[in-house]
Design a protein around this motif. Structure first.
Motif, PDB file in Angstrom:
ATOM      1  N   SER A   1      43.243  33.567  39.372  1.00  0.00           N
ATOM      2  CA  SER A   1      41.953  33.963  39.542  1.00  0.00           C
ATOM      3  C   SER A   1      41.349  33.468  40.935  1.00  0.00           C
ATOM      4  O   SER A   1      40.140  33.785  41.413  1.00  0.00           O
TER       5      SER A   1
ATOM      6  N   ASP B   1      37.097  30.731  31.751  1.00  0.00           N
ATOM      7  CA  ASP B   1      37.911  31.516  31.828  1.00  0.00           C
ATOM      8  C   ASP B   1      38.723  31.634  30.657  1.00  0.00           C
ATOM      9  O   ASP B   1      39.051  32.794  29.937  1.00  0.00           O
TER      10      ASP B   1
ATOM     11  N   GLU C   1      33.322  38.678  34.664  1.00  0.00           N
ATOM     12  CA  GLU C   1      33.874  37.291  34.436  1.00  0.00           C
ATOM     13  C   GLU C   1      34.646  36.990  35.693  1.00  0.00           C
ATOM     14  O   GLU C   1      34.540  35.730  35.979  1.00  0.00           O
ATOM     15  N   THR C   2      35.456  37.577  36.007  1.00  0.00           N
ATOM     16  CA  THR C   2      36.360  37.430  37.188  1.00  0.00           C
ATOM     17  C   THR C   2      35.443  37.004  38.586  1.00  0.00           C
ATOM     18  O   THR C   2      35.700  36.045  39.173  1.00  0.00           O
TER      19      THR C   2
ATOM     20  N   ASN D   1      38.823  34.711  27.982  1.00  0.00           N
ATOM     21  CA  ASN D   1      40.147  35.372  27.264  1.00  0.00           C
ATOM     22  C   ASN D   1      40.224  35.509  25.990  1.00  0.00           C
ATOM     23  O   ASN D   1      40.624  36.429  25.529  1.00  0.00           O
TER      24      ASN D   1
ATOM     25  N   VAL E   1      34.346  33.451  37.797  1.00  0.00           N
ATOM     26  CA  VAL E   1      35.241  32.173  38.138  1.00  0.00           C
ATOM     27  C   VAL E   1      35.469  32.238  39.547  1.00  0.00           C
ATOM     28  O   VAL E   1      35.660  31.134  39.968  1.00  0.00           O
TER      29      VAL E   1
END
Length: 427
Positions: A263, A403, A317-318, A407, A321
């Motif tokens: 990431s 993360d 979310e990415t 996930n 992060v």
């Protein structure tokens, strides 16, 4: 000599036929069908007006040409077999050399007026049958093949694994049930089996069954018979599975595989955005498939929208992060800016030659103070650096925790959703 015998033989056969009424012409004259009698062509064929005419029908589906989801219509080719009782066309076969069947023009006898109430458009699939068949017991039989487009309320909730049922309602627009009694001639299993044998197309739809039922309606105060054929068809979904469902599922698998990507860089974010755009293109194709007037959302729409939403949340979310990791990098890159000019000046002053013993002593004391100041500043710089490293590690730890938790929740949600969707599609 031989010519004379031939003429004598033909004359003998002709006289015998005339004497025995063995011609169709004699039969038609006996039945009164050769002189445009209004009783035979325009009025119900009963001796007493209180006697109802019994009509028997059979409907066979020979092909399904189109199912229009947006127009909510079904286009089929059907063969309708009519049979009714004509009390005026009864004869004794012994009086006419054993004739039991006779075909005549349709306009020579009375025919029932039967229509399909759900019909949007009805045409003769082939040339209209101009003849009817008379039987010596008084039965009249005829059949026609029609290309019919009928209104059908389609339930697309399970598209493309859907089963549709459409009705063909046959009734007379004019005659009441006191005048015309409509009944099915064959049972549902015979109609289904015969239709499957005569089915001429192997397209998107498969014929499952044909069921019959009777009903009564009241029109202008008069009861009327209805004969309802319920045609059940099933869609063959292979084309939609290959062209639509599987690509969306593959995009979902790729998105799950991207969880193993680092990431820290921007490659993961770019990859996820590309998948999201690919799903949006398939949603445009889905818009052309399904009608906008559906009463409930089709499962294929739920399938695409939920996957699109999950992938959109994954992109967010990415981004989060990446933001946390970048914040930690900015923290570790900030270093204290110390003013070293005073120290350098002091060092330069200590390098000047002393004038006396007293100056040398003062110089030593000053050097000691300078060393103490340098040690204090180095200690402060080390402490500040440790604090910055701890802040960096804290931001990185938060990004890692976010993360990992996402996930786990993402994979769990995808598995639960696919299981529920499978149960809904195949109950």
């Amino acid at each position: 000599m031989h010519l004379g015998w031939l003429i004598f033989y033909l004359a003998s056969v002709g006289s015998a036929s005339a004497a025995g009424n063995c011609s169709y012409k004699a039969l038609l004259e006996h039945l009164g069908l050769g002189n445009d009698d209004i009783q035979m062509t325009s009025l119900r064929p009963v001796f007493k007006w209180e006697t109802p005419t019994f009509l028997f029908l059979d409907l066979f589906v020979t092909s399904i040409t189109e199912v229009n989801e947006k127009a909510q219509s079904l286009s089929t080719q059907v063969t309708i077999l009519h049979g009714w009782v004509n009390e005026f066309t009864v004869w004794n076969p012994d009086d006419f050399c054993g004739i039991t069947l006779c075909s005549v023009k349709k306009d020579m006898v009375w025919t029932p007026d039967i229509s399909i109430t759900e019909s949007i458009k009805t045409e003769f699939a082939t040339m209209e049958n101009q003849y009817v068949q008379l039987q010596n017991q008084g039965a009249v039989v005829t059949s026609n093949t029609f290309a019919v487009t009928t209104a059908c309320k389609l339930n697309l909730h399970q598209f493309p694994f859907d089963v549709q049922s459409c009705t063909f309602t046959l009734q007379s627009p004019i005659h009441s049930s006191k005048e015309l009694v409509i009944s099915p001639f064959s049972d549902a299993s015979f109609l289904t089996l015969s239709s499957k044998k005569a089915f001429q197309t192997q397209g998107e739809w498969e014929l499952l069954s044909i069921n019959t039922s009777k009903a009564n309606v009241t029109t202008l105060g008069e009861p009327q018979d209805q004969l309802i054929y319920k045609i059940t068809v099933k869609r063959r979904p292979l084309l939609y599975v290959i062209n639509f469902l599987m690509p969306v599922f593959y995009f979902l698998i790729l998105d799950l595989a991207s969880l193993f990507m680092d990431s820290a860089g921007g490659e993961k974010l770019g990859f996820k955005v590309t998948l999201l755009l690919s799903i949006s293109v398939l949603l445009l194709l889905l818009q052309d498939m399904l009608p906008s007037t559906a009463s409930d959302i089709p499962l294929i729409g739920v399938y695409c929208v939920v996957i699109f939403t999950l992938m959109g949340i994954s992109v967010l979310e990415t981004i989060l992060v990446n933001f946390l990791i970048a914040k930690g990098n900015r923290t570790i890159s900030v270093k204290p800016m110390e003013s070293s000019s005073a120290l350098s000046d002091a060092v330069k002053d200590t390098k000047s030659p002393p004038d006396s013993e007293t100056d040398r002593h003062e110089e030593r004391l000053y050097a000691l103070d300078l060393l103490k100041q340098i040690l204090v500043e180095l200690q402060a710089a080390a402490t500040h650096q440790n604090q910055q490293e701890r802040k960096y590690l804290s931001w990185t730890r938060v990004a890692t925790i976010v993360d990992v938790i996402f996930n786990f929740l993402y994979v769990t949600t995808v598995i639960v959703f696919l299981i529920m969707l499978f149960k809904a599609w195949f109950p």
